[in-house]
Design a protein around this motif. Structure first.
Motif, short mmCIF file in Angstrom:
data_model
loop_
_atom_site.label_atom_id
_atom_site.label_comp_id
_atom_site.label_asym_id
_atom_site.label_seq_id
_atom_site.Cartn_x
_atom_site.Cartn_y
_atom_site.Cartn_z
N LYS A 80 0.85 -1.19 0.00
CA LYS A 80 0.00 0.00 0.00
C LYS A 80 0.89 1.25 0.00
CE LYS A 80 -3.81 -2.15 2.50
NZ LYS A 80 -4.70 -2.16 1.32
N PRO A 81 0.51 2.30 -0.76
CA PRO A 81 1.38 3.49 -0.88
C PRO A 81 1.76 4.12 0.46
CG PRO A 81 -0.35 3.54 -2.53
CD PRO A 81 -0.66 2.38 -1.63
N PHE A 82 0.82 4.09 1.44
CA PHE A 82 1.14 4.75 2.71
C PHE A 82 2.19 4.00 3.52
CE2 PHE A 82 -2.89 2.43 3.74
CZ PHE A 82 -2.38 1.54 4.68
N VAL A 83 2.46 2.74 3.16
CA VAL A 83 3.53 2.00 3.86
C VAL A 83 4.88 2.66 3.62
CG1 VAL A 83 4.73 -0.22 4.03
CG2 VAL A 83 2.24 -0.16 3.82
N ALA A 84 5.08 3.22 2.43
CA ALA A 84 6.33 3.94 2.14
C ALA A 84 6.50 5.12 3.07
CB ALA A 84 6.35 4.40 0.68
N GLU A 85 5.40 5.83 3.34
CA GLU A 85 5.46 6.96 4.28
C GLU A 85 5.82 6.48 5.67
OE1 GLU A 85 4.90 11.09 5.44
OE2 GLU A 85 5.30 10.05 3.56
N ALA A 86 5.20 5.37 6.09
CA ALA A 86 5.51 4.82 7.41
C ALA A 86 6.97 4.39 7.50
CB ALA A 86 4.58 3.64 7.69
N LEU A 87 7.45 3.70 6.48
CA LEU A 87 8.84 3.27 6.45
C LEU A 87 9.79 4.46 6.56
CD1 LEU A 87 8.61 0.61 3.61
CD2 LEU A 87 9.36 0.12 5.95
N TYR A 88 9.49 5.52 5.81
CA TYR A 88 10.38 6.68 5.79
C TYR A 88 10.41 7.38 7.14
CZ TYR A 88 12.69 10.95 4.39
OH TYR A 88 13.58 11.99 4.31
N LEU A 89 9.23 7.63 7.73
CA LEU A 89 9.20 8.37 8.99
C LEU A 89 9.84 7.57 10.12
CD1 LEU A 89 5.65 9.99 8.76
CD2 LEU A 89 7.86 11.11 8.48
N VAL A 90 9.64 6.26 10.13
CA VAL A 90 10.29 5.44 11.15
C VAL A 90 11.80 5.46 10.94
CG1 VAL A 90 10.57 3.13 12.08
CG2 VAL A 90 8.29 3.97 11.52
N ALA A 91 12.24 5.25 9.71
CA ALA A 91 13.68 5.24 9.43
C ALA A 91 14.33 6.56 9.81
CB ALA A 91 13.91 4.95 7.95
N GLN A 92 13.66 7.65 9.52
CA GLN A 92 14.19 8.97 9.84
C GLN A 92 14.41 9.14 11.35
OE1 GLN A 92 11.51 12.33 9.04
NE2 GLN A 92 13.16 13.31 7.92
N ASN A 93 13.54 8.53 12.14
CA ASN A 93 13.62 8.70 13.59
C ASN A 93 14.53 7.71 14.29
OD1 ASN A 93 11.45 10.78 14.85
ND2 ASN A 93 10.68 9.99 12.91
N ILE A 94 14.89 6.62 13.62
CA ILE A 94 15.74 5.61 14.27
C ILE A 94 17.12 5.52 13.64
CG2 ILE A 94 13.71 4.25 14.93
CD1 ILE A 94 14.50 2.25 12.70
N ALA A 95 17.42 6.45 12.73
CA ALA A 95 18.69 6.36 11.98
C ALA A 95 19.91 6.35 12.88
CB ALA A 95 18.78 7.51 10.98
N GLU A 96 19.86 7.07 14.00
CA GLU A 96 21.02 7.13 14.89
C GLU A 96 21.06 5.94 15.85
OE1 GLU A 96 21.51 10.80 16.89
OE2 GLU A 96 21.50 12.02 15.07
N THR A 97 19.91 5.52 16.33
CA THR A 97 19.88 4.44 17.32
C THR A 97 19.85 3.05 16.69
OG1 THR A 97 17.47 4.64 17.43
CG2 THR A 97 18.75 5.89 19.05
N GLU A 98 19.22 2.93 15.50
CA GLU A 98 19.13 1.64 14.81
C GLU A 98 19.48 1.83 13.33
OE1 GLU A 98 15.57 -0.78 15.82
OE2 GLU A 98 14.97 1.00 16.98
N PRO A 99 20.73 2.16 13.05
CA PRO A 99 21.08 2.50 11.67
C PRO A 99 20.84 1.37 10.66
CG PRO A 99 23.05 2.23 13.04
CD PRO A 99 21.89 2.26 13.96
N ASP A 100 21.07 0.13 11.07
CA ASP A 100 20.88 -0.98 10.13
C ASP A 100 19.41 -1.13 9.73
OD1 ASP A 100 23.56 -1.49 10.24
OD2 ASP A 100 23.40 -3.12 11.70
N THR A 101 18.52 -1.01 10.71
CA THR A 101 17.09 -1.09 10.40
C THR A 101 16.66 0.08 9.53
OG1 THR A 101 16.69 -2.21 12.51
CG2 THR A 101 14.78 -1.25 11.40
N ALA A 102 17.15 1.27 9.85
CA ALA A 102 16.81 2.44 9.05
C ALA A 102 17.27 2.25 7.60
CB ALA A 102 17.45 3.69 9.65
#
Length: 402
Positions: A80-102
């Motif tokens: 679903k298109p909104f999953v991309a938005e969810a993926l992006y916002l989560v990745a943006q917020n965890i990039a420092e603490t969970e870089p591999d997942t981001a």
């Protein structure tokens, strides 16, 4: 008899299949609705658009939004298109603490959601991860962003990334690389990439200006003529006596004829105070090339630092200061004296004699740098204001912007 029994069994099987298909469709529909509702709820928790004015984002609600996306939307939302938005916002917020997942989330957007509005941003973010591990792949990804995106911030990010592929952080970048950073700063001044370009150049320029003992693009050798003093030399190069003293460890009384000293070559300078970033940036006034920058504090809500264009009309060490909140005249020796080591007073260009009470100064509260806590002035650490006092001369322009 057997044939009728077989037909009955087949009819029952068909009936059960239809019922099962209906139930499955209903369950899938229910899941779709649940995922849609979860995403809508997460968006509201994340952006908090209904919160009262002048209130901050609640970090607990934002964390709840991220949990909803990670546990409900991303695993169950499929393509679903909104999953991309969810993926992006989560990745943006965890990039420092969970870089591999981001990184994996950005990769999913790139691979699975090519039509998403977040595709270009995810490609640029993924390239940023690849800078450290696979510079050539990073360069390819940044090239794709440049070719595909019409977004100016994304273009700036891609240009910055292409430069970083070639720029060894352990070495002084070449003049050509430094010029490319300058182009980002001039063409995309409000972009995140421009901020990173300024940060890189600030470190490089400081080393070249204040640490390199040799002539370079920021300073040249001047040979003292008979009768010259530092004020005359400073005026000739449109700079200050203080910066010449700082670069050479000399004073007018110690000068000798034919002595060689280093003098700045940047000429007139312009200062820009960016309130949103809590920064004071110094540019060469002739071509707006970036020189150096400082972190600052600005006025609190009741004493907002007024935006506009000013000029520096007086420069002093330790002037007395009438506290606008109490009316008390404070001296440098007083513990609550707020101006620190230097004061640079500001006035409107069309009325240089006007007393605005606005200025750039040091502070006895260095912990307030990067906050809105002054009585309207722009404050620097004492170490930084001594340096800025040397770089900025009277009549230098100062632009204060939001």
């Amino acid at each position: 008899m057997a044939s009728r029994l077989l037909a009955g069994c087949l009819a029952l099987l068909l009936f059960l299949t239809l019922i099962g298909g209906g139930v499955l469709y209903f369950l899938q529909y229910q899941q779709k609705v649940a995922v849609d509702q979860a995403h809508t709820r997460a968006l509201e928790l994340y952006h908090q658009t209904k919160r009262p004015k002048n209130t901050d984002i609640d970090p607990a609600k934002r964390a709840e939004a991220l949990a909803v996306w990670r546990n409900e939307v991303i695993p169950k939302g499929g393509r679903k298109p909104f999953v991309a938005e969810a993926l992006y916002l989560v990745a943006q917020n965890i990039a420092e603490t969970e870089p591999d997942t981001a990184r994996d989330y950005y990769q999913r957007i790139v691979n699975e959601f090519p039509e998403s509005d977040r595709h270009g941003e995810a490609t640029a973010k993924l390239a940023g991860f690849r800078l450290r591990t696979n510079p050539e792949e990073a360069k390819t990804l940044y090239s794709k962003v440049l070719d595909a995106s019409g977004d100016q911030n994304l273009k700036a990010e891609a240009l910055w990334g292409m430069i970083r592929v070639e720029d060894n952080p352990e070495e002084t970048p070449s003049p050509e690389i430094r010029e490319r950073y300058q182009e980002i700063i001039v063409q995309y001044p409000d972009s995140e990439a421009a901020g990173k370009a300024r940060e890189r150049l600030n470190a490089v320029h400081r080393q070249m200006i204040f640490e390199d003992p040799n002539p370079n693009e920021f300073k040249k050798v001047h040979i003292i003529s008979k009768g010259e003093n530092l004020l005359k030399i400073a005026n000739a190069y449109e700079t200050t006596v203080y910066i010449i003293e700082m670069l050479n460890g000399v004073s007018s009384t110690s000068l000798r004829q034919n002595q060689q000293i280093l003098v700045p070559t940047w000429g007139k300078v312009l200062a820009v105070v960016d309130k949103s970033d809590y920064e004071l940036r110094v540019y060469r006034d002739s071509d707006k090339h970036f020189l150096i920058q400082y972190k600052v504090g600005i006025g609190e809500k009741e004493w907002k630092t007024k935006r506009g264009e000013y000029i520096i009309t007086n420069k002093q060490k330790h002037p007395p200061w009438p506290d606008p909140k109490t009316g008390k005249m404070l001296k440098y020796e007083d513990p609550e004296y707020p101006l620190g080591e230097r004061w640079l007073g500001l006035s409107p260009p069309n009325n240089p004699n006007a007393r605005t009470g606005l200025g750039i100064h040091g502070t006895n509260q260095p912990e307030t740098i990067g906050t809105s806590s002054s009585a309207g002035c722009v404050r620097l650490t004492n170490e930084d204001v001594i340096e800025a006092f040397a770089v900025l001369r009277e009549k230098s322009r100062v632009i204060i912007q939001e």
